[in-house]
Write an enzyme that holds these catalytic residues in place. Structure first.
Site: not given
Ligand SMILES: Cc1cc2nc3c(=O)[nH]c(=O)nc-3n(C[C@H](O)[C@H](O)[C@H](O)COP(=O)(O)OP(=O)(O)OC[C@H]3O[C@@H](n4cnc5c(N)ncnc54)[C@H](O)[C@@H]3O)c2cc1C
Length: 348
Positions: A168, A171-172
């Site tokens: 990302c 992000c980083d």
């Molecule tokens: C390395 C890295 C660093 C990042 N740093 C930043 C940052 O500094 N700032 C920023 O704004 N964004 C950052 N991001 C992006 C950010 O993390 C994402 O945009 C954000 O987390 C998305 O959130 P979300 O709620 O959609 O789901 P996610 O964070 O993707 O989480 C979803 C979670 O739901 C759960 N899940 C999946 N399938 C199922 C199922 N069938 N049943 C039950 N549970 C399930 C899992 O645990 C999954 O991980 C980064 C991403 C990465 C990969």
């Protein structure tokens, strides 16, 4: 009695949806994912993508500072180890996620540590089955299962995650360890160009490593990469190994040619992947409308409705464009309000 709202997921979208739903007296039940080896390997353990990173410098409300006392005060006792690990640099990803989870629990959210493995959206109320065998009925469902970044899958890449390897750039990229340093971006599509262009603001040079002799990116994006003097496209090359050590993290990369037996090493401080994301929608195949890339479709502009009435989607699972914690949290709030209004309109 069927649940009023079941929320599937455990990133910023899911916990924000839970906070809003709980405060609206909908008594949400969250399936936060299962703590299995398979989920660890895929990067989908409970607490989502942010739990895989260190500093989060762009989530509003957490400027630099020592949060140890606040963490100790806010989190349940069994999470107090986070205060010991706190690095006095604002908030880390795992801290932020535990705080969101705790805030949802404080308002009465119930949490199950399991995956939802199957859904029946033809039935009313909806029927959900968890991996561990639990069955639950729900009047509304919020899908917030996120997406996972694609990695190459080589061992050295895994070793240096958070030590110079990132998926990302937005992000980083601005972190001190990458400033005025040479960096690599792997990929050749629009997002690889976007990430390279973004990183070129901080880096001394960005090597864009691409396996072919032409970019997959659209013409206008490819032109942007060519015209940027700080982007050097390394054609016909694949990554053989990420080089580094435990003290400095990433220090270089070894590339292999795709057209002959040559290999070369580049000195770099950061290694960024831009080879796409995979939305966590496998268990919803054939149940909800999806885009070509398997992201859930929002069917009404600026609403979180999906193709099934009463099922809403929030966060990265439906957003392959912004992909940030704050945008995921924003759409989690929207999904909870959409679910609340749907229940009220139906008199449920
Ligand atoms: C390395 C890295 C660093 C990042 N740093 C930043 C940052 O500094 N700032 C920023 O704004 N964004 C950052 N991001 C992006 C950010 O993390 C994402 O945009 C954000 O987390 C998305 O959130 P979300 O709620 O959609 O789901 P996610 O964070 O993707 O989480 C979803 C979670 O739901 C759960 N899940 C999946 N399938 C199922 C199922 N069938 N049943 C039950 N549970 C399930 C899992 O645990 C999954 O991980 C980064 C991403 C990465 C990969």
């Amino acid at each position: 009695m069927p649940e009023k709202v079941v929320i599937i997921g455990s990133g910023p979208a899911a916990w924000t949806a839970a906070i809003y739903a709980a405060r609206a007296a909908l008594e949400p039940l969250v399936y936060e994912g299962a703590a299995t080896e398979e989920n660890r390997l895929r990067g989908t353990l409970p607490l989502g993508q942010l739990a895989l990173t260190t500093e989060v410098e762009n989530y509003p409300g957490f400027p630099a500072g020592d949060l140890s006392a606040y963490l100790l005060d806010s989190l349940a006792d069994d999470k107090s180890y986070l205060a010991d690990m706190h690095q006095k640099e604002g908030v880390s990803g795992p801290e932020l996620m535990e705080l969101m989870r705790q805030q949802a629990i404080n308002f009465g959210t119930r949490v199950m540590t399991d995956d939802i493995a199957d859904v029946d959206f033809d039935a009313r109320p909806f029927h959900l089955r968890a991996l561990g065998g639990d069955e639950v009925e729900a009047r509304t469902v919020i899908v917030a299962t996120g997406a996972r970044a694609n990695y190459l899958g080589i061992e050295s890449e895994e070793r240096f995650k958070n030590k110079g390897v990132s998926a990302c750039a937005v992000c980083d990229g601005a972190l001190p360890r990458f400033r005025n340093k040479p960096l690599v971006v792997v990929g050749g599509g629009d997002s690889a160009v976007e990430e390279s262009d973004y990183l070129s603001k901080f880096a001394s040079i960005v090597y864009m490593v691409h396996r072919r002799d032409a970019l997959r990116a659209s013409k206008i994006m490819a032109q942007r990469a060519m015209e940027n003097k700080k982007i050097d496209i390394v054609w016909n090359s694949v990554v053989d190994e990420v080089l580094g050590n435990d003290t400095d993290g990433v220090t270089g990369v070894r590339l292999k040619s795709t057209i002959d037996d040559n290999s070369r090493e580049l000195e770099i401080s950061g290694f960024f992947l831009a080879i796409g994301h995979t939305p966590n929608t496998g268990f919803l195949a054939g149940k909800l409308e999806m885009t070509e890339k398997k992201y859930l479709k929002w069917t009404v502009p600026f609403r979180t409705n999906t193709s099934v009435e009463g099922v809403f989607a929030a966060g990265d699972v439906a957003d392959d464009y912004y992909r940030q914690a704050v945008t995921a949290a924003g759409s989690g709030c929207m999904a909870a309000l959409d679910a609340e209004r749907y229940l009220a309109a139906k008199g449920l």
